[in-house]
Structures are given as C-alpha cells and as structure tokens.
Scaffold this active site. Sequence first.
Site, short mmCIF file in Angstrom:
data_model
loop_
_atom_site.label_atom_id
_atom_site.label_comp_id
_atom_site.label_asym_id
_atom_site.label_seq_id
_atom_site.Cartn_x
_atom_site.Cartn_y
_atom_site.Cartn_z
N ASP A 25 0.84 -1.20 0.00
CA ASP A 25 0.00 0.00 0.00
C ASP A 25 0.88 1.25 0.00
O ASP A 25 1.74 1.42 0.86
CB ASP A 25 -0.91 0.00 1.23
N SER A 42 -6.98 4.33 -1.28
CA SER A 42 -6.88 2.87 -1.31
C SER A 42 -8.22 2.19 -1.55
O SER A 42 -8.26 1.07 -2.06
CB SER A 42 -6.28 2.36 0.01
N ASP A 88 -9.86 -2.28 6.95
CA ASP A 88 -9.26 -1.20 6.20
C ASP A 88 -9.53 -1.42 4.71
O ASP A 88 -9.87 -2.51 4.27
CB ASP A 88 -7.77 -1.12 6.49
N THR A 147 -8.02 -1.87 1.73
CA THR A 147 -7.50 -2.91 0.83
C THR A 147 -8.03 -4.29 1.16
O THR A 147 -8.47 -5.01 0.26
CB THR A 147 -5.96 -2.87 0.82
N ARG A 189 -15.65 3.93 3.20
CA ARG A 189 -14.66 3.09 3.86
C ARG A 189 -14.68 3.24 5.38
O ARG A 189 -14.09 2.42 6.10
CB ARG A 189 -13.28 3.42 3.33
N GLU A 200 -1.44 -7.83 2.01
CA GLU A 200 -1.16 -6.40 1.97
C GLU A 200 -0.15 -5.98 3.03
O GLU A 200 -0.30 -6.30 4.22
CB GLU A 200 -2.43 -5.60 2.20
N ASP A 220 2.15 2.75 3.34
CA ASP A 220 1.31 3.94 3.12
C ASP A 220 1.15 4.76 4.39
O ASP A 220 1.36 5.98 4.39
CB ASP A 220 -0.06 3.48 2.63
N LYS A 221 0.82 4.12 5.47
CA LYS A 221 0.49 4.85 6.69
C LYS A 221 1.69 5.63 7.22
O LYS A 221 1.55 6.75 7.74
CB LYS A 221 -0.06 3.89 7.74
N HIS A 253 2.27 8.72 5.08
CA HIS A 253 1.41 9.80 5.57
C HIS A 253 2.03 10.48 6.79
O HIS A 253 1.92 11.70 6.96
CB HIS A 253 0.03 9.24 5.96
N ASP A 271 -0.85 0.27 -4.76
CA ASP A 271 -2.20 0.72 -5.11
C ASP A 271 -2.24 2.19 -5.53
O ASP A 271 -3.15 2.61 -6.23
CB ASP A 271 -3.19 0.47 -3.97
N HIS A 272 -1.25 2.96 -5.12
CA HIS A 272 -1.18 4.37 -5.51
C HIS A 272 0.20 4.91 -5.17
O HIS A 272 0.95 4.31 -4.39
CB HIS A 272 -2.26 5.20 -4.80
N HIS A 309 -1.15 11.27 -0.85
CA HIS A 309 -0.92 10.41 -2.01
C HIS A 309 -0.54 11.26 -3.22
O HIS A 309 -0.78 12.46 -3.25
CB HIS A 309 -2.20 9.63 -2.36
#
Length: 464
Positions: free
Chosen positions: A59, A109, A160, A162, A173, A337, A342-343, A346, A384-385, A428
């Site tokens: 992610d 996501s 979450d 994904t 979500r 995943e 990702d987290k 951020h 995913d991004h 992102h």
Amino acid sequence: MTANKRVSTRAKAVGAGVAALALIGTAAAGASPLASNGNGKGYGKGGQQPRNVILLIGDGMGDSEITSTRNYQVGANGRLNLDTLPSTGAYTTYALQKGTNVPDYVTDSAASGTGWATGTKTYNGAISVDTNGKPLPTILERAKAAGYNTGDVSTAEIQDATPAVLGSHVTSRDCKGPSATTAKCPSNAIENGGAGSISEQLMMTRPDVLLGGGKKYLDERVVAGKYAGQTVLDQGRAQGYQVATTAAEMQAAPLGKPLLGAFAPGNLDLEWTGPTPTRTGTPAQRCAVNAKRNPAQPHLSQMTRVALDRLNSLSRDGKGAKGRGGADKKGFFLQVEGASIDKQNHAANPCGQIGENVEFDKAVGLALNYQKQNPNTLVIVTGDHGHTSQIVPTGSTTAGYTATLTTADNAPMTISYATSDVLTGQEHTGTQIRVAAGGPQAGRVSGVTNQTDLFTTMSLALGL
C-alpha cells in the site's frame, strides 16, 4: 434505490458477474484451471492456466518507496525479492468523481482496491460499489463461488480499505463496524435492510483465511438481524471461524477449518523506528527495531506463511473447496497487503515506511518460494497508488521535511516529504505504479495498463 433493493441488487450482481466473466474468459475456454505451466522452474512467464493466484499489495508502494527500500536494505546495486519477477509493467491508478465518469487523478486505497477487486473504477472512499453506490462482485467472491479457497491478509485492520474491498460493499470506507455504518452508511446498515458494516459482511463472505488487526470492530454489537445483540466476532464463530488473537494461537490453529486472526485493536505495530524528519534535516543514521512492538503480534511474513500453508492444505485435500476431487481440486486466491508503507508515508516516518516495505518483501519472497515449488501459481506484486516520499540530494533543503539514513552501501540517503505543510499529513500522488508478475500468464501485466485490468488478468488466470 431502497436499502432492500440494494441487497437484492448485490446478490443479483454477484451471480450476473460470474456469468459475465464467462465472456471475459472466452480466450481461456477449455483450459483446465489446474494445468501447470509445464516448466517446473518457477518464475517463468508461462502461458497456461494457473491453479493459484497470489496478489501482494504494498500500500502506497511507488517506485520511490521501492528504491529507498532497496538502497537501505541491500544497496543500490542489490535486488529485493520484488525486483526478481520477470514480467514488469505499470498501471494507471486514477479514480472517478462520485456519480460521474470524470477522472479524479489521485486515488485513495478504497477506490484503487475496488478497481482491481471488481474491474470497475469508482470514487474515493467507496468499497466495491460503483460511483452510484451499486455493489460490484469481487474477485474473491467470484473465486469462492467457483470453488477456490480464498485468503485475505493485512497488517492493517481487516476492515481497512485494501482487505475490505475483497469481501464487502459499502458506500464509505469509514463504515467498519455496526455503529459507524448506522451513522455514515445508512443504506448499508442491517436495520435499514442493508448487508451491514464491513466487519459484518466479511464474516458472511468468510474467506478461508482472514488475518490482520481491527479487533475493536469485531467486538462491537450487531444491532439488527439474526445476530442482534451478539458481537461481530460471535457472528464469525457462528459462520465457522476459529479465532486467533496472538501469533502463537495462529500457528497452533488446526487445519481444515476457516481461520480468523485479529491481532490488535487497530493496525498492527510497526517493525522499525527512526528519526523524525525536520525542516532542516537530520544526521545520517540507521533505523532501529521497534522495541515497543507487541511480541504477541505476528509479522506479515508469518501471516503469509500461515495463509499459504493453510490454503495449500485446503486445496490439496479438498476441504472447503468445491472442486471435482482428486487431481482436479481447485486451488486458491490469496491477497496479502503490507499496509503501513502507506500509513508511515502519511506520517513522514522513513524508518517506519522502509521497515514495513522490508517485511513486505519477505512476504514476497515466501510467495516466490511457493511458486518455485508450485509453478502453476501466478504471483503478482504491485502497489495501489503513489505516495509522497522522494529521494533528494543529501544536504539539500526542500520545501518539506527531510531525514537522512545510512544505507547498506554505507552512504547517506536523504528522503523528503513535501506534499503537505503538516509533518504527519502527507498526501498520495497520482503517478502510475509498478506491477510485476511471475508464473503462468504473467505477461499480461507487461506494458502500461489500467488498474482495472488487473481484475481481468486474475479472472482469466483463475478461469472464472
């Protein structure tokens, strides 16, 4: 559309989607879903029908995240496990604006996961529903209906985005448990005739292996329907799940029965810690193992090994599958995943981010080792991004926050986070993402494709 009609629509959509895939899969007609690629050497591109599909999602893992992890862990001239897959391409990741076909160039996501899970673009925040909120059948649901064993593994909450896109359908979500669904997704709430929260729907979809965090949502009470007054976890047990809350319980769980692992109230703890970026940078240093990590929690590689072992066993002995028996038993579909790449992007946490990517790469290595022994397995690795982190010249000043790490080359590497003025609010990006594969039909990921094409690749691979 009323809530009751939405439920009916979802059921019809799943059935209709399976039929529609027969048309998509015409090119594979007549091929056994169990045929190996015949070379027995693993990693091969192959062209025949796979028996198993393993999808590994990093992610927020764009090219910059892969490069910084490579530099740090094995050096600039080294290669990670995820670098060794023979077929490599890129896919576009844009979402759509709600209720339209107008691109939203930076996906989240939920929308991106819906893309590969259902083959349909949607709006940011949507979980396997289209831009109008209509449920869309997923690759896991279709695989399960066709007799394949299934798995869904994450270092995040299982609710979450994904992991959720594989087995639930909600308009936001945020609707992870019954209470949030009543407030934020009323059309999905059970008391209004909907299918329920992400947690409740995952219990009903019931992948054979479901591992991650998010126990606090499973401990919520169901407010209506058959399980009213019971916890979502009680609902899961009623659906046949055995439950593990520690790594030891996960390892000891007997085979032959679906396994639900809920190892943390929220997301699982981080692997590594390190310096916090500043406006003026930090001294070069190495990362450290997270001393505060709960030792009872499994690592992603441990969960991946357990999922592979259990799904392999189910596929071999036919338990939980609807195959024809003997050599013709169906294989499995598994998604894994690495969520906190990702987290921690951020959060502008380079060691947190890289540590999660290193652990994710261990999971990739396990999948590739399985593929070597079972060359009729298609392994796909992607993100995913895109995300915020960038490798910049050491000593430079950027508009954002920087930290410098000492890599495996014993050289400084400076990482910048500059998509937000707020240190822990990084964003992102809308870039295309690497997608790589090995095994039969791996060549389908080559070139520049759309994120939704991954759904077709996996559907054809499973002969759905």
